[in-house]
Design a protein around this motif. Structure first.
Motif, PDB file in Angstrom:
ATOM      1  N   LYS A  83     -14.883 -17.884 -42.652  1.00  0.00           N
ATOM      2  CA  LYS A  83     -13.998 -19.048 -42.797  1.00  0.00           C
ATOM      3  C   LYS A  83     -14.712 -20.372 -42.482  1.00  0.00           C
ATOM      4  CE  LYS A  83      -9.693 -20.997 -41.018  1.00  0.00           C
ATOM      5  NZ  LYS A  83      -8.457 -20.789 -40.246  1.00  0.00           N
ATOM      6  N   GLU A  84     -15.412 -20.427 -41.355  1.00  0.00           N
ATOM      7  CA  GLU A  84     -15.983 -21.699 -40.940  1.00  0.00           C
ATOM      8  C   GLU A  84     -17.071 -22.185 -41.908  1.00  0.00           C
ATOM      9  OE1 GLU A  84     -14.744 -23.739 -38.897  1.00  0.00           O
ATOM     10  OE2 GLU A  84     -16.387 -25.200 -38.965  1.00  0.00           O
ATOM     11  N   ALA A  87     -15.581 -23.359 -45.105  1.00  0.00           N
ATOM     12  CA  ALA A  87     -14.941 -24.669 -44.935  1.00  0.00           C
ATOM     13  C   ALA A  87     -15.996 -25.782 -44.908  1.00  0.00           C
ATOM     14  CB  ALA A  87     -14.100 -24.683 -43.663  1.00  0.00           C
ATOM     15  N   GLN A  88     -17.100 -25.536 -44.223  1.00  0.00           N
ATOM     16  CA  GLN A  88     -18.161 -26.559 -44.144  1.00  0.00           C
ATOM     17  C   GLN A  88     -18.722 -26.858 -45.528  1.00  0.00           C
ATOM     18  OE1 GLN A  88     -20.084 -27.654 -41.139  1.00  0.00           O
ATOM     19  NE2 GLN A  88     -18.828 -26.655 -39.603  1.00  0.00           N
ATOM     20  N   THR A  91     -16.159 -28.844 -47.552  1.00  0.00           N
ATOM     21  CA  THR A  91     -16.095 -30.273 -47.219  1.00  0.00           C
ATOM     22  C   THR A  91     -17.283 -30.997 -47.856  1.00  0.00           C
ATOM     23  OG1 THR A  91     -14.844 -29.981 -45.190  1.00  0.00           O
ATOM     24  CG2 THR A  91     -16.200 -31.944 -45.318  1.00  0.00           C
ATOM     25  N   LEU A  98     -12.655 -31.423 -42.552  1.00  0.00           N
ATOM     26  CA  LEU A  98     -12.848 -30.015 -42.164  1.00  0.00           C
ATOM     27  C   LEU A  98     -11.555 -29.272 -41.842  1.00  0.00           C
ATOM     28  CD1 LEU A  98     -15.900 -29.362 -39.831  1.00  0.00           C
ATOM     29  CD2 LEU A  98     -15.214 -28.126 -41.895  1.00  0.00           C
ATOM     30  N   ASN A  99     -10.647 -29.950 -41.150  1.00  0.00           N
ATOM     31  CA  ASN A  99      -9.396 -29.265 -40.819  1.00  0.00           C
ATOM     32  C   ASN A  99      -8.662 -28.827 -42.071  1.00  0.00           C
ATOM     33  OD1 ASN A  99      -9.004 -28.697 -38.224  1.00  0.00           O
ATOM     34  ND2 ASN A  99      -8.032 -30.659 -37.704  1.00  0.00           N
ATOM     35  N   THR A 101     -10.197 -28.247 -45.086  1.00  0.00           N
ATOM     36  CA  THR A 101     -10.914 -27.186 -45.807  1.00  0.00           C
ATOM     37  C   THR A 101     -10.729 -25.852 -45.077  1.00  0.00           C
ATOM     38  OG1 THR A 101     -12.996 -27.873 -44.764  1.00  0.00           O
ATOM     39  CG2 THR A 101     -12.612 -28.604 -47.030  1.00  0.00           C
ATOM     40  N   ARG A 102     -10.603 -25.925 -43.748  1.00  0.00           N
ATOM     41  CA  ARG A 102     -10.260 -24.681 -43.012  1.00  0.00           C
ATOM     42  C   ARG A 102      -8.884 -24.189 -43.476  1.00  0.00           C
ATOM     43  NH1 ARG A 102     -12.124 -27.611 -37.823  1.00  0.00           N
ATOM     44  NH2 ARG A 102     -14.316 -27.053 -37.741  1.00  0.00           N
ATOM     45  N   GLN A 106      -7.782 -20.732 -45.154  1.00  0.00           N
ATOM     46  CA  GLN A 106      -6.696 -19.978 -44.525  1.00  0.00           C
ATOM     47  C   GLN A 106      -5.614 -19.633 -45.551  1.00  0.00           C
ATOM     48  OE1 GLN A 106      -6.751 -18.701 -41.399  1.00  0.00           O
ATOM     49  NE2 GLN A 106      -4.951 -17.590 -42.141  1.00  0.00           N
TER      50      GLN A 106
END
Ligand code: UN1
Length: 495
Positions: A83-84, A87-88, A91, A98-99, A101-102, A106
């Motif tokens: 996930k992280e 997301a990075q 972005t 980031l919040n 894209t997380r 999700q």
């Protein structure tokens, strides 16, 4: 650092395009940063991808749905694991913070777990027959080969809405992601490979709409096109599919509105409006682009909104001090700028923003100032057309009826919201607002995957993604009649 070249995924193998050409994937917060090179595919690659999906059809549809579900559950696990970093990367290539894209990843996790469970349901019906010794039921069949054409604003979530339901239902897929976000799409496809999806079941090709998107829609072996994007492109997809007798599901634009009544909690309403209008830099089809405020609280609400909007910090979405990231590309920025000029020309009052933002570290990105227009009337173009940027129009209403009329005076019907403390007004709004989604005391964005997603009028063509309604898109019904009487029984015929 050397720039990496990514390939297409056809028949379980990573292959270069026969065009020998690639295109660059850049960071919209800093256009000098090239994230990778992707295949500029042509008709030949496309034909190979479709051929591979056709070849894999028989085997995949014969695999019991619970087994297909097991593979998709593994995709869900891998999404959680990565996930992280997903997301990075997202972005970097798409720009949203980031919040968010997380949240995008999700949403794909939620959708995958929810829909993989359909492997053990995929329910049909049993109904009584009008005759004795006869049994009636319905079963779902896959549609066949699906073309999934996806936008850049939700680079993993929206592909998941298409790929996961298509696959659980036994379809095979050719996936063409938006050219602004091929990296997230590539990484998503890698997870299916790692999860053990058989070769050819999911094929991935990158390239332009003209070179591969259009021929994909027209290809005689594609049975269903699932498209999310602009209304103009969606209309073209619909035309092509109609001529070729294909099925199609379209999810397109919005001109979503929030109503703020005179009894609303104004602080809460301001938070909802800010989130809906400027989250994802306004680049959601569910974004709030009109706020319709009761005249009694218009002045107070506008002041609160202006203060909060001024405080938004623009910047690179990877920094946790950033509230609003860049727009996706220069063309989009010019479009948004053009609309701001239109708004001023139409006589709307520009309260804030209205221009590109090039200060300091933002100079190499496609940033745009959060923009507020007041004194907007319902027929102005900025109140009617989808802008897909951080531009919010404030309109005045006299009553709930008047507000509903303004919301519904739109070619689109995706999302709407109302802030009120009055339960009667809330239910009246639910009844009267002509949109596929309605929120009470919440923003226009933030749909959850277990509910149908889509809109009325020019937003779609009657389908709903996610929830159990996704199955209606990706399956065909078969009605089955089993006669165990041993005689010729005739329905509808009197002896
Ligand atoms: C989109 O804007 O294209 O409800 C999709 C939302 C998200 C999905 C948005 N869960 O805003």
């Amino acid at each position: 650092m050397a720039i990496r070249t990514y390939k297409n995924f056809i028949d379980g193998k990573w292959v270069a395009s026969s065009s020998g050409k690639t295109f660059d994937n850049i960071n919209p917060a800093n256009k000098k940063e090239i994230l990778g090179r992707f295949q500029k595919s042509n008709a030949n690659d496309l034909n190979n991808a479709v051929k591979s999906a056709v070849k894999a059809q028989e085997c995949w549809r014969n695999l019991p749905a619970p087994k297909r579900g097991e593979i998709l559950f593994r995709v869900g696990e891998l999404l959680i694991k990565h996930k992280e970093s997903l997301a990075q990367d997202m972005t970097r290539e798409m720009g949203k913070v980031l919040n968010e894209t997380r949240g995008d990843v999700q949403e794909a996790i939620d959708l995958t777990y929810y829909t993989a469970g359909e492997g053990r349901r995929l329910q049909g019906e049993t109904v009584p027959s009008e005759l004795n010794n006869k049994f009636c039921m319905t079963v779902r069949m896959p549609v066949g080969v699906v073309a999934a054409i996806t936008p850049w604003n939700f680079p993993i979530a929206i592909p998941s809405w298409k790929l996961i339901p298509a696959l659980i239902c036994g379809n095979t897929v050719v996936f063409k992601p938006a050219s602004d976000t091929p990296l997230s799409a590539y990484r998503f496809v890698k997870l299916f490979e790692e999860a053990g999806l058989p070769p050819g079941v999911l094929n991935f090709i990158t390239g332009t709409g003209t070179e591969i998107g259009e021929p994909l829609v027209e290809h005689h072996n594609i049975n269903l096109v699932s498209f999310t994007g602009s209304t103009d492109t969606g209309a073209k997809v619909a035309h092509k599919c109609a001529w070729n007798m294909k099925q199609y599901s379209l999810e397109m634009g919005g001109k979503n509105a929030i109503i703020v009544m005179d009894d609303a909690n104004l602080d809460l309403a301001v938070e909802g409006v800010i989130w809906g209008a400027f989250g994802t830099t306004g680049q959601r089809c569910t974004a709030c682009s009109r706020v319709i405020v009761h005249k009694k609280v218009l002045k107070k609400f506008t002041n609160l909104l202006l203060k909060r909007t001024k405080a938004l910090r623009l910047g690179d979405g990877l920094k946790n001090t950033t509230d609003v990231g860049p727009l996706i590309n220069e063309a989009q920025r010019q479009k948004v700028l053009g609309y701001c000029k239109v708004g001023v020309g139409e006589g709307a009052k520009l309260l804030l923003g209205g221009n590109v933002f090039k200060n300091g570290k933002c100079r190499n990105g496609f940033f745009f100032e959060p923009t507020l227009f007041a004194g907007v009337s319902p027929k102005m173009r900025i109140a009617q057309e989808e802008i897909f940027g951080p531009v919010l129009s404030i309109l005045e209403c006299k009553s709930l009826e008047n507000a509903v009329e303004i919301v519904n005076d739109s070619r689109f019907g995706l999302s709407s919201a109302i802030y009120t403390q009055d339960v009667n007004r809330a239910f009246k709004a639910i009844e009267k607002l002509d949109t596929g989604l309605t929120y009470i005391n919440s923003s226009t964005i933030g749909a959850e995957v277990q509910l149908p997603f889509g809109g009325t009028k020019g937003t779609g063509n009657g389908h709903r993604e996610a929830g159990t309604t996704a199955l209606e898109i990706f399956t065909e019904w078969k009605s089955v009649f089993v006669d165990y009487s041993g005689t010729l029984q005739k329905a509808q015929i009197e002896d």
